[in-house]
Design a protein around this motif. Structure first.
Motif, PDB file in Angstrom:
ATOM      1  N   GLY A 126       0.179  17.181 -16.235  1.00  0.00           N
ATOM      2  CA  GLY A 126       1.143  16.852 -15.184  1.00  0.00           C
ATOM      3  C   GLY A 126       0.555  16.924 -13.791  1.00  0.00           C
ATOM      4  N   VAL A 127      -0.549  16.231 -13.557  1.00  0.00           N
ATOM      5  CA  VAL A 127      -1.170  16.290 -12.233  1.00  0.00           C
ATOM      6  C   VAL A 127      -0.765  15.115 -11.341  1.00  0.00           C
ATOM      7  CG1 VAL A 127      -3.136  17.701 -12.939  1.00  0.00           C
ATOM      8  CG2 VAL A 127      -3.276  15.233 -13.152  1.00  0.00           C
ATOM      9  N   VAL A 128      -0.208  14.080 -11.927  1.00  0.00           N
ATOM     10  CA  VAL A 128       0.212  12.902 -11.153  1.00  0.00           C
ATOM     11  C   VAL A 128       1.642  12.551 -11.577  1.00  0.00           C
ATOM     12  CG1 VAL A 128      -0.265  10.468 -10.630  1.00  0.00           C
ATOM     13  CG2 VAL A 128      -2.154  12.024 -11.076  1.00  0.00           C
ATOM     14  N   GLU A 129       2.590  12.744 -10.654  1.00  0.00           N
ATOM     15  CA  GLU A 129       4.005  12.597 -11.047  1.00  0.00           C
ATOM     16  C   GLU A 129       4.380  11.159 -11.365  1.00  0.00           C
ATOM     17  OE1 GLU A 129       3.036  14.127  -8.293  1.00  0.00           O
ATOM     18  OE2 GLU A 129       3.387  16.235  -8.791  1.00  0.00           O
ATOM     19  N   LYS A 130       3.752  10.200 -10.703  1.00  0.00           N
ATOM     20  CA  LYS A 130       4.158   8.806 -10.913  1.00  0.00           C
ATOM     21  C   LYS A 130       3.670   8.226 -12.244  1.00  0.00           C
ATOM     22  CE  LYS A 130       5.478   7.116  -6.490  1.00  0.00           C
ATOM     23  NZ  LYS A 130       5.428   6.002  -5.535  1.00  0.00           N
ATOM     24  N   ALA A 131       2.744   8.920 -12.880  1.00  0.00           N
ATOM     25  CA  ALA A 131       2.300   8.458 -14.196  1.00  0.00           C
ATOM     26  C   ALA A 131       3.298   8.934 -15.245  1.00  0.00           C
ATOM     27  CB  ALA A 131       0.907   8.995 -14.495  1.00  0.00           C
ATOM     28  N   VAL A 166      -9.722  13.007 -14.686  1.00  0.00           N
ATOM     29  CA  VAL A 166      -8.266  12.898 -14.666  1.00  0.00           C
ATOM     30  C   VAL A 166      -7.866  11.697 -15.511  1.00  0.00           C
ATOM     31  CG1 VAL A 166      -6.235  12.430 -13.245  1.00  0.00           C
ATOM     32  CG2 VAL A 166      -8.004  13.984 -12.414  1.00  0.00           C
ATOM     33  N   ALA A 167      -6.859  11.894 -16.354  1.00  0.00           N
ATOM     34  CA  ALA A 167      -6.352  10.783 -17.160  1.00  0.00           C
ATOM     35  C   ALA A 167      -4.896  10.537 -16.794  1.00  0.00           C
ATOM     36  CB  ALA A 167      -6.465  11.115 -18.646  1.00  0.00           C
ATOM     37  N   GLY A 168      -4.541   9.279 -16.645  1.00  0.00           N
ATOM     38  CA  GLY A 168      -3.155   8.916 -16.396  1.00  0.00           C
ATOM     39  C   GLY A 168      -2.674   7.942 -17.450  1.00  0.00           C
ATOM     40  N   VAL A 169      -1.425   8.131 -17.897  1.00  0.00           N
ATOM     41  CA  VAL A 169      -0.850   7.227 -18.897  1.00  0.00           C
ATOM     42  C   VAL A 169       0.271   6.441 -18.225  1.00  0.00           C
ATOM     43  CG1 VAL A 169       0.499   7.117 -21.036  1.00  0.00           C
ATOM     44  CG2 VAL A 169      -1.412   8.724 -20.843  1.00  0.00           C
ATOM     45  N   LYS A 217       8.229  -8.069 -28.570  1.00  0.00           N
ATOM     46  CA  LYS A 217       8.195  -7.007 -27.560  1.00  0.00           C
ATOM     47  C   LYS A 217       7.698  -5.687 -28.166  1.00  0.00           C
ATOM     48  CE  LYS A 217      10.213  -9.150 -24.016  1.00  0.00           C
ATOM     49  NZ  LYS A 217       9.233  -9.939 -23.308  1.00  0.00           N
ATOM     50  N   VAL A 218       6.679  -5.154 -27.541  1.00  0.00           N
ATOM     51  CA  VAL A 218       6.167  -3.848 -27.988  1.00  0.00           C
ATOM     52  C   VAL A 218       5.829  -3.006 -26.742  1.00  0.00           C
ATOM     53  CG1 VAL A 218       5.172  -4.747 -30.134  1.00  0.00           C
ATOM     54  CG2 VAL A 218       3.761  -4.652 -28.072  1.00  0.00           C
ATOM     55  N   TYR A 219       5.705  -1.713 -26.963  1.00  0.00           N
ATOM     56  CA  TYR A 219       5.227  -0.855 -25.883  1.00  0.00           C
ATOM     57  C   TYR A 219       3.716  -1.049 -25.703  1.00  0.00           C
ATOM     58  CZ  TYR A 219       9.542   1.941 -25.872  1.00  0.00           C
ATOM     59  OH  TYR A 219      10.830   2.368 -25.757  1.00  0.00           O
ATOM     60  N   VAL A 220       3.282  -1.048 -24.473  1.00  0.00           N
ATOM     61  CA  VAL A 220       1.853  -1.066 -24.168  1.00  0.00           C
ATOM     62  C   VAL A 220       1.533   0.263 -23.487  1.00  0.00           C
ATOM     63  CG1 VAL A 220      -0.043  -2.297 -23.062  1.00  0.00           C
ATOM     64  CG2 VAL A 220       2.004  -3.547 -23.773  1.00  0.00           C
ATOM     65  N   VAL A 221       0.674   1.049 -24.121  1.00  0.00           N
ATOM     66  CA  VAL A 221       0.323   2.356 -23.567  1.00  0.00           C
ATOM     67  C   VAL A 221      -1.056   2.243 -22.933  1.00  0.00           C
ATOM     68  CG1 VAL A 221      -0.101   4.792 -24.101  1.00  0.00           C
ATOM     69  CG2 VAL A 221       1.683   3.533 -25.338  1.00  0.00           C
ATOM     70  N   LEU A 236     -10.405  14.939 -23.890  1.00  0.00           N
ATOM     71  CA  LEU A 236      -9.422  16.020 -23.724  1.00  0.00           C
ATOM     72  C   LEU A 236      -8.332  15.606 -22.741  1.00  0.00           C
ATOM     73  CD1 LEU A 236     -11.518  19.323 -23.333  1.00  0.00           C
ATOM     74  CD2 LEU A 236      -9.803  18.846 -25.094  1.00  0.00           C
ATOM     75  N   ALA A 237      -8.751  15.016 -21.614  1.00  0.00           N
ATOM     76  CA  ALA A 237      -7.776  14.620 -20.590  1.00  0.00           C
ATOM     77  C   ALA A 237      -6.841  13.541 -21.140  1.00  0.00           C
ATOM     78  CB  ALA A 237      -8.501  14.114 -19.345  1.00  0.00           C
ATOM     79  N   ALA A 238      -7.412  12.589 -21.883  1.00  0.00           N
ATOM     80  CA  ALA A 238      -6.608  11.484 -22.422  1.00  0.00           C
ATOM     81  C   ALA A 238      -5.546  12.006 -23.386  1.00  0.00           C
ATOM     82  CB  ALA A 238      -7.501  10.468 -23.120  1.00  0.00           C
ATOM     83  N   VAL A 239      -5.969  12.866 -24.308  1.00  0.00           N
ATOM     84  CA  VAL A 239      -5.020  13.367 -25.308  1.00  0.00           C
ATOM     85  C   VAL A 239      -3.983  14.275 -24.642  1.00  0.00           C
ATOM     86  CG1 VAL A 239      -4.771  14.696 -27.438  1.00  0.00           C
ATOM     87  CG2 VAL A 239      -6.677  13.115 -27.182  1.00  0.00           C
ATOM     88  N   ALA A 240      -4.416  15.105 -23.679  1.00  0.00           N
ATOM     89  CA  ALA A 240      -3.469  15.974 -22.972  1.00  0.00           C
ATOM     90  C   ALA A 240      -2.432  15.138 -22.214  1.00  0.00           C
ATOM     91  CB  ALA A 240      -4.217  16.881 -22.003  1.00  0.00           C
ATOM     92  N   ALA A 241      -2.884  14.031 -21.612  1.00  0.00           N
ATOM     93  CA  ALA A 241      -1.953  13.162 -20.873  1.00  0.00           C
ATOM     94  C   ALA A 241      -0.951  12.514 -21.829  1.00  0.00           C
ATOM     95  CB  ALA A 241      -2.733  12.099 -20.105  1.00  0.00           C
ATOM     96  N   LEU A 242      -1.442  12.116 -23.018  1.00  0.00           N
ATOM     97  CA  LEU A 242      -0.537  11.519 -24.011  1.00  0.00           C
ATOM     98  C   LEU A 242       0.480  12.538 -24.516  1.00  0.00           C
ATOM     99  CD1 LEU A 242      -3.022   9.397 -26.175  1.00  0.00           C
ATOM    100  CD2 LEU A 242      -1.251   8.509 -24.647  1.00  0.00           C
ATOM    101  N   MET A 243       0.037  13.817 -24.619  1.00  0.00           N
ATOM    102  CA  MET A 243       0.919  14.867 -25.151  1.00  0.00           C
ATOM    103  C   MET A 243       2.157  15.027 -24.289  1.00  0.00           C
ATOM    104  SD  MET A 243      -1.895  17.736 -26.157  1.00  0.00           S
ATOM    105  CE  MET A 243      -0.849  19.060 -26.768  1.00  0.00           C
ATOM    106  N   GLU A 244       2.009  14.817 -22.998  1.00  0.00           N
ATOM    107  CA  GLU A 244       3.181  15.024 -22.149  1.00  0.00           C
ATOM    108  C   GLU A 244       3.806  13.702 -21.694  1.00  0.00           C
ATOM    109  OE1 GLU A 244       2.941  16.421 -18.240  1.00  0.00           O
ATOM    110  OE2 GLU A 244       2.066  14.477 -17.736  1.00  0.00           O
ATOM    111  N   ALA A 245       3.259  12.588 -22.169  1.00  0.00           N
ATOM    112  CA  ALA A 245       3.773  11.295 -21.714  1.00  0.00           C
ATOM    113  C   ALA A 245       5.168  11.014 -22.269  1.00  0.00           C
ATOM    114  CB  ALA A 245       2.810  10.185 -22.130  1.00  0.00           C
ATOM    115  N   LYS A 246       5.969  10.400 -21.432  1.00  0.00           N
ATOM    116  CA  LYS A 246       7.331  10.027 -21.862  1.00  0.00           C
ATOM    117  C   LYS A 246       7.476   8.520 -21.748  1.00  0.00           C
ATOM    118  CE  LYS A 246       9.527  14.365 -20.711  1.00  0.00           C
ATOM    119  NZ  LYS A 246       8.290  15.080 -20.303  1.00  0.00           N
TER     120      LYS A 246
END
Lengths: 267, 240
Positions: free
Chosen positions: A41-46, A60-63, A132-136, A155-165
């Protein structure tokens, strides 16, 4: 590169001498990681984000999650897109410009671990088959390069996915409508990339920038929580014996659970 | 189902390679070249060099620089692919370079470049391995001094079976794909990648199986190179 090539040769001697004594230049053992930290959760807009640090290496990874059309050959699956930017902030060796082969490789190996383990469950990310599909999107931003970018990026990528909504859509009459609600992506797997360098006849875990500069080759083995391997990449100008490969697989399978703990403990 | 009875989509046994045809010296303009058919894969590889490096600042003072470009022609797959370089092409070019580099005496040609161009005319799974196999033959055909040949093929897993040399269907629908390149004389693995999911033990079995495949391909590479020189001998005799 060419003007610098004399320095790594001198460095290689020192690094080899250190390794021969069982301790590396920074005092670590051969199969020891540097200090690892993961923060989510380092970038709120992601839709999801995280940073991972391994020693001075910092990624830093952003989803971001959008809606798009599926690929022709996988009409009922969502799309995963992983890319990496080696920003010039991260190292005197990085220059602005289009992605070079090192950044393409990094993104593709991180992608391979997540895709092979089907961590996202791409079939669950389909809204209307064929339409129509989601694009992550996972975008990796390297902020400081001190060696072993791959493990930190993974690590950053998987951690970002773990909290992605992901935004929830309502499907009505063959169309999708945003509901304004969100729900977690729900990861099925936590793939962990473990990279090692072969320097001389020795395999060292988590190579530093200097070690990478003089290494013969690198090998990355990505491992899921059941101890299965879900990606391998050998990368470097020298070969490996089969014994060295067996050893690398064994080290990766043994070390991955400790890194996964860091992921799960991340706030 | 026993391992002996089980057959693959194309009727092969689990440890059977596709039919392979290798020819060396097929491109008149290139310093060295080779053509390979591996099942339905059709790939042509050209080697240019050792030659002066352009741009010059990329030259190394103590050795030659090996550059590899892997490219798939737009009509090589279905659907058509865009002719520009993809991210996949870039990565494959890089791993090809890493696979071939240990076999070449690069230190004999300081400041030079050796350029390897692989052009995939038809793709049917395993193109990176077939490209490496052909590139090694093309390098020898170019007269570049080599420590060893490099042979490459993949192993993997489909429907729970470990198999050798995956075709396109097996690559797409199988559980894992492990491309391997190997220098048979020096006993070194120079390409190793994997996608899919395998237990550590299965991964080991795949690598061992792929190495067996490489040893067989190595013989075919040698035959292709010998055949070329036998033809030359015949020609010379004919002229006399």
């Amino acid at each position: 590169m060419s003007r610098l090539s004399i320095i790594p040769k001198l460095k290689r001697r020192k690094i080899l001498d250190a390794i021969a004594s069982g301790r590396r230049m920074d005092g670590r053992g051969l199969e020891e990681y540097r200090e690892i930290s993961v923060r989510r959760g380092v970038v709120e807009k992601a839709e999801g984000s995280a940073e991972a640090r391994i020693g001075d290496t910092w990624v830093v990874a952003g989803v971001k999650i959008e809606i798009g059309e599926p690929f022709e050959d996988t009409p009922d699956e969502g799309i995963l897109v992983c890319s990496a930017d080696f920003a010039p902030v991260a190292s005197p060796t990085f220059e602005p410009g289009p992605p070079d082969e090192a950044s393409i490789e990094l993104a593709r190996v991180v992608d391979r671990g997540i895709r092979s383990s089907d961590a996202l469950g791409l079939k669950d990310l389909c809204l209307i088959p064929g339409r129509k599909v989601y694009v992550v999107y996972i975008d990796l931003c390297i902020l400081n390069h001190a060696g072993n970018l791959l493990d930190a990026a993974s690590l950053a990528a998987v951690a970002a996915l773990m909290e992605a909504k992901k935004p929830i859509y309502e499907v009505r009459d063959g169309k999708v409508y945003p509901t304004g609600e969100v729900e977690p992506l729900k990861l099925r797997r936590l793939p962990i990339a473990v990279s090692m360098a072969k320097i001389g006849d020795v395999i060292v875990l988590d190579p530093t920038f200097d070690e990478e500069e003089v290494m013969d080759t690198r090998i990355t083995v990505t491992v899921d929580e059941e101890g299965n391997v879900c990606a391998v990449q050998k990368s470097g100008p020298q070969g490996l014996s089969v014994e060295e490969i067996w050893k690398a697989i064994e080290i990766a399978v043994n070390k991955a659970p400790k890194l996964r703990e860091k992921l799960e403990a991340a706030l | 189902m026993s391992e002996e009875k089980w057959r693959r989509v194309d009727g092969r046994a689990w440890n059977e390679l596709r039919p392979i045809k290798i020819e060396s010296g097929v491109l008149p303009n290139a310093d060295g070249s080779a053509y390979i058919e591996m099942g339905r894969n059709k790939i042509i590889v050209a080697v240019y060099g050792p030659r002066e490096m352009h741009p010059k600042h990329l030259a190394k003072p103590d050795m030659a620089v090996l550059r590899c470009r892997y490219h798939m022609s737009p009509f090589s797959t279905h659907p058509r692919r865009s002719p520009g370089p993809s991210r996949r092409d870039t990565e494959i070019g890089m791993v090809m370079r890493y696979a071939l580099e240990p076999a070449i005496f690069l230190e004999r040609f300081p400041r030079a470049s050796i350029d390897v161009y692989a052009e995939v005319l038809q793709a049917d799974g395993g193109t990176r391995c077939a490209s490496i196999t052909a590139a090694a033959v093309a390098l020898v055909d170019a007269g570049i001094p080599m420590r060893d040949l490099v042979a490459a093929c993949a192993a993997g897993k489909i429907e729970g079976h470990i198999i050798l040399d995956l075709n396109d269907h097996e690559d797409k629908y199988g559980e894992a794909d492990v491309p391997v390149a190997y220098m048979p004389r020096l006993n070194k693995v120079t390409l190793l990648q994997m996608d899919g999911v395998l237990s550590p033990d299965e991964l080991r079995r795949c690598i061992e199986l792929a190495i067996e495949g490489c040893q067989h391909i190595y013989e075919l590479q040698r035959e292709a190179l010998k055949r070329k020189y036998e033809e030359v001998v015949e020609e010379v005799k004919g002229d006399e």
